[in-house]
Design a protein around this motif. Structure first.
Motif, PDB file in Angstrom:
ATOM      1  N   ARG A   8       0.864  -1.188   0.000  1.00  0.00           N
ATOM      2  CA  ARG A   8       0.000   0.000   0.000  1.00  0.00           C
ATOM      3  C   ARG A   8       0.897   1.233   0.000  1.00  0.00           C
ATOM      4  NH1 ARG A   8      -5.526  -0.536   1.906  1.00  0.00           N
ATOM      5  NH2 ARG A   8      -5.923  -2.580   2.836  1.00  0.00           N
ATOM      6  N   SER A   9       0.439   2.273  -0.681  1.00  0.00           N
ATOM      7  CA  SER A   9       1.150   3.550  -0.623  1.00  0.00           C
ATOM      8  C   SER A   9       0.138   4.665  -0.827  1.00  0.00           C
ATOM      9  CB  SER A   9       2.247   3.614  -1.694  1.00  0.00           C
ATOM     10  OG  SER A   9       1.666   3.738  -2.983  1.00  0.00           O
ATOM     11  N   GLU A  10       0.588   5.881  -0.660  1.00  0.00           N
ATOM     12  CA  GLU A  10      -0.313   7.021  -0.816  1.00  0.00           C
ATOM     13  C   GLU A  10      -0.689   7.258  -2.272  1.00  0.00           C
ATOM     14  OE1 GLU A  10       1.682  10.254   1.076  1.00  0.00           O
ATOM     15  OE2 GLU A  10       1.612   9.325   3.070  1.00  0.00           O
ATOM     16  N   ASN A  54      -0.431   4.566  -5.036  1.00  0.00           N
ATOM     17  CA  ASN A  54      -0.722   3.479  -5.985  1.00  0.00           C
ATOM     18  C   ASN A  54      -2.220   3.299  -6.244  1.00  0.00           C
ATOM     19  OD1 ASN A  54      -1.910   1.388  -4.302  1.00  0.00           O
ATOM     20  ND2 ASN A  54       0.121   0.750  -3.624  1.00  0.00           N
ATOM     21  N   GLY A  59       0.375  -2.810  -5.384  1.00  0.00           N
ATOM     22  CA  GLY A  59       1.753  -2.331  -5.329  1.00  0.00           C
ATOM     23  C   GLY A  59       2.322  -2.214  -6.732  1.00  0.00           C
ATOM     24  N   ASP A 115       6.328   2.007  -5.991  1.00  0.00           N
ATOM     25  CA  ASP A 115       6.274   1.593  -4.581  1.00  0.00           C
ATOM     26  C   ASP A 115       7.524   0.800  -4.224  1.00  0.00           C
ATOM     27  OD1 ASP A 115       3.757   2.698  -4.266  1.00  0.00           O
ATOM     28  OD2 ASP A 115       2.691   0.831  -4.628  1.00  0.00           O
ATOM     29  N   LEU A 169      10.394   3.039  -3.668  1.00  0.00           N
ATOM     30  CA  LEU A 169      10.259   3.710  -2.374  1.00  0.00           C
ATOM     31  C   LEU A 169      10.602   2.761  -1.228  1.00  0.00           C
ATOM     32  CD1 LEU A 169       9.403   6.213  -0.732  1.00  0.00           C
ATOM     33  CD2 LEU A 169       7.039   5.357  -0.844  1.00  0.00           C
ATOM     34  N   ASN A 192       0.602   1.830   4.867  1.00  0.00           N
ATOM     35  CA  ASN A 192       1.340   2.414   3.749  1.00  0.00           C
ATOM     36  C   ASN A 192       2.841   2.366   4.003  1.00  0.00           C
ATOM     37  OD1 ASN A 192      -1.012   3.039   2.472  1.00  0.00           O
ATOM     38  ND2 ASN A 192      -0.925   5.240   2.858  1.00  0.00           N
ATOM     39  N   ILE A 193       3.612   2.287   2.926  1.00  0.00           N
ATOM     40  CA  ILE A 193       5.077   2.302   3.043  1.00  0.00           C
ATOM     41  C   ILE A 193       5.534   3.581   3.750  1.00  0.00           C
ATOM     42  CG2 ILE A 193       7.263   2.219   1.779  1.00  0.00           C
ATOM     43  CD1 ILE A 193       5.651   1.051  -0.605  1.00  0.00           C
ATOM     44  N   GLU A 194       4.913   4.696   3.356  1.00  0.00           N
ATOM     45  CA  GLU A 194       5.354   5.992   3.873  1.00  0.00           C
ATOM     46  C   GLU A 194       5.277   6.049   5.401  1.00  0.00           C
ATOM     47  OE1 GLU A 194       3.617   6.755  -0.264  1.00  0.00           O
ATOM     48  OE2 GLU A 194       3.089   5.540   1.480  1.00  0.00           O
TER      49      GLU A 194
END
Length: 732
Positions: free
Chosen positions: A190-192, A194, A198, A202, A205, A705-707
């Motif tokens: 998950r990311s802000e 995508n 994924g 991503d 990152l 999320n990754i972030e």
């Protein structure tokens, strides 16, 4: 007589009739299985006369070939070629011309009768002799072509593959550095930004964030090409082609042309925005929704890019054409297949794979397919474009790892086969035995055996094709990465074949030319500077483990499987240095799932266990194993005294979770792989082996999320402990 003849044919075709099972007991395949396996290899076993005739044909085909199709030698070995000739030619001068991969030409003139004769045979009343001819020169590593001539007449062609002694290992690891990394199913991220799955941005990152906390690699699931027109066929282990990439991992917003007004009109529509929001919010990847929006956006971007660059004499067009040319027939085959499958689906026809295509489209080489390709050239070009963009974005992510100073960077995963309806089989049916499937004999985890639905390659056809399909597989899967994990590495030695319609337990082993395949693996490993990890779990003969080790292939060690006979768990400090260790895999529960028996509970709910007695036995075994794990962790000081010693009163918590991971980090394996799911303390598995639609396999996303993940103090503290433990292990 029939059984004796059958046995002769069985031995000629490398069918293993006796093996040692997962419990260490000798096992024998059924007589009926021998005949069935020969049938799927193309033999008629109906009577003695026919069997004898086929044996004679096989022998004759060898003698009528002056040279073997291919020979793999190691760099330290002398090159000795077998040459077979009729007796009337053995006193004549012959020339072996070797054209090296570099273009350099070397020749050796010889008279057969002056060479060492090994054997002879009579074919159609003509006497043939086989001689061993030693080449008086060395060849560099690589692929070299050989031509045999006499009086300027070409008699035969062959290929010499010169391979290094073992696979490549990066210098820091060779010098004793012990590293850790994260394993992730790319679609789970998950990311802000995508689109509900994924993607390669991503991945870039994740590489950046992971490297900043000490990780030296990111391990991926197979990212092979699946089916754009059938997005729910989403298992990464049942691909359409293992040489090419899954276009769903493309970050559409990173492709030039995305900012064009025509694309904005597509992605700005209410329907698109609503579907995108749904795809992002749902707990499991909605492949239908993701494919719907990505294909719509990518087609719009392609139209812009094509008009701007690919119809003109631009550097972009030159790069695209070079990519297509390098991809050759394999890439063309996939693009045509994807366009054709999409076309048939749009017409409402059954289109899950080539076996149900209309007759004229069932084979890539049919004239109707060439006609379709010409009539739909723009659609085919679109699918070629997708592969080009995917390869570029993967390379960009890989470069991030290099820039970040990761020891390995990306490690990719090569699936054991392709699914029955795949483009790979559609274009090379001669290589595959479509009336059989790869699987596994009965073992502890699968008492009925396993059938994976993946048609196997015929080892003889692979040999006759000069091993090119396997060379292409290794090379393409080592691209843009620093390591390759080979799923079910036993496939290099033998595969369990299950005949269509039979139970998995009624299959049999077919042998492959393991030394040749390992040589090719070593060569491609050095060319691509790619460390090789072999997934050597299940029914594995001990001799193959030592052979893999000698060839520089890293073993795969899973903590939960490394148990002594008394039930205790081996300390990771006793694992082989030449290995990658891990706590769990994509086929196993997460740490929380394991500890709280959520996998057993889930298995009961979906009907995996035939009886309550079996389930209770599994619960009892789990209880004992958990106590043994606590004993091990406390015994090594890997967890503090505040974590209980009695399994009856100790649940999984953050300290125990982290303690298990740091315990592994102190081990002797050169590589340690950990799952992001366990960092996030997730409880649901990504896949339950043996299920089809009972559970949403290959769909479950990560919970964060990754972030934001790398902003968590507990995760940064864990990463710091892992890095320190690995440093300490390197110095011990």
């Amino acid at each position: 007589m029939t059984q004796q003849l059958l046995q002769q044919l069985v031995e000629m075709r490398g069918i293993e009739t006796r093996y040692v099972d997962a419990w260490g007991k000798p096992a024998t395949i059924a007589e009926s299985s021998k005949a069935k396996l020969l049938n799927v290899l193309g033999y008629d076993t109906s009577n003695d006369e026919i069997i004898q005739s086929q044996i004679a044909q096989d022998i004759q085909s060898v003698w009528l070939s002056p040279l073997n199709p291919v020979q793999v030698v190691r760099s330290a070995e002398s090159i000795n070629l077998a040459v077979r000739l009729p007796i009337e030619l053995v006193n004549d001068d012959h020339v072996l011309t070797v054209t090296c991969e570099s273009g350099e030409t070397l020749t050796h003139t010889f008279t057969p009768v002056d060479q060492e004769m090994t054997t002879m045979a009579h074919i159609d009343e003509v006497e043939f002799h086989e001689y061993i001819v030693s080449l008086p020169f060395t060849l560099p590593l690589g692929y070299h072509n050989v031509v045999l001539t006499a009086d300027d007449d070409q008699l035969g062609v062959s290929r010499i593959i010169v391979a290094p002694q073992a696979c490549y290992t990066p210098d820091p690891i060779k010098a004793g550095k012990k590293i850790w990394g994260l394993s992730v199913q790319l679609y789970c991220l998950r990311s802000e930004k995508n689109w509900g799955i994924g993607d390669f941005s991503d991945l870039a990152l994740l590489i950046e964030k992971s490297a900043s906390v000490g990780a030296d690699f990111i391990g991926l699931n197979p990212i092979h090409a699946l089916y754009p027109a059938n997005p729910n066929a989403c298992s990464p282990y049942g691909p359409s082609s293992r040489r090419w990439l899954n276009y769903l991992y493309i970050d559409v917003t990173a492709v030039e042309g995305y900012e064009d007004d025509s694309v904005k009109a597509v992605v700005g529509s209410d329907e698109f925005i609503n579907t995108l929001e749904h795809a992002r919010q749902v707990e499991h990847v909605d492949y239908e929704a993701v494919a719907h929006i990505k294909l719509a956006a990518l087609k719009a971007v392609f139209e812009v890019y094509d008009a701007k660059y690919l119809r003109k004499n631009t550097k972009q067009n030159k790069a695209f054409k070079a990519f297509v040319e390098a991809g050759g027939e394999s890439l063309d085959m996939l693009a045509v297949y994807d366009a054709l499958q999409s076309h048939l689906k749009a017409q409402g026809k059954d289109s899950w794979g080539w076996p149900v295509f209309p007759k004229e489209f069932k084979d890539y080489h049919n004239p109707a397919v060439a006609k379709f390709k010409k009539a739909n050239s723009q659609e085919v070009k679109f699918y070629l474009f997708l592969q080009w963009i995917a390869a570029e974005q993967l390379e960009t992510a890989s470069n991030k790892a290099t820039e970040a100073g990761m020891t390995i960077g990306l490690y990719r995963d090569l699936a054991v086969g392709v699914s029955e309806g795949s483009a790979e089989i559609w274009g090379n049916k001669d290589l595959y035995c479509t009336d059989a499937s790869v699987g596994a004999p009965p073992d502890i985890l699968g008492p009925l055996g396993q059938n994976w639905g993946l048609p196997p390659m015929d080892p003889r056809k692979l040999y006759k094709q000069g091993y090119q399909p396997i060379i292409d597989l290794f090379a393409s899967n080592m691209a843009s990465s620093g390591s390759l994990r080979i799923d079910h590495v036993m496939a290099l030695l033998r595969l369990w074949w299950v005949v269509k319609g039979d139970n998995a337990k009624d299959g049999g082993y077919i042998y492959y030319p393991v030394d040749d395949l390992l040589g090719i693996l070593a060569l491609e490993s050095h060319r691509n500077q790619s460390l090789v990890i072999g997934e050597d779990l299940g029914t594995v003969p001990e001799e193959i483990r030592s052979k893999l080790a000698d060839n520089g292939v890293y073993s795969y060690r899973v903590f939960f499987f490394e148990q002594a006979e008394d039930g205790g768990f081996f300390s990771p400090s006793h694992y082989p240095v030449q290995s990658m260790s891990t706590l769990t895999t994509h086929d196993m529960p997460t740490l929380i799932g394991y500890w709280h028996c959520l996998d057993l509970e889930l298995g009961k709910d979906i009907g995996l266990y035939p009886t309550e007695e079996i389930l209770q036995t599994l619960y009892a075994d789990r209880h004992e194993n958990k106590q043994a794990i606590l004993d091990t962790l406390h015994g090594h000081g890997s967890i503090g005294e505040h974590v209980g010693r009695d399994v009856n009163h100790t649940g999984m918590n953050r300290d125990l979770n982290c303690g298990m991971q740091v315990h592994m980090a102190g081990g002797s394996s050169a590589l340690l792989s950990l799952q992001l799911e366990d960092w996030l303390e997730m409880d649901k598995p990504v896949n339950i082996p043996g299920t089809f639609d009972e559970y949403p396999n290959w769909r479950r996303k990560l919970t964060q999320n990754i972030e934001s993940m790398f902003e968590r103090q507990d995760i940064n503290e864990l990463a710091s402990k892992l890095t320190q433990a690995r440093k300490n292990a390197s110095n011990s």
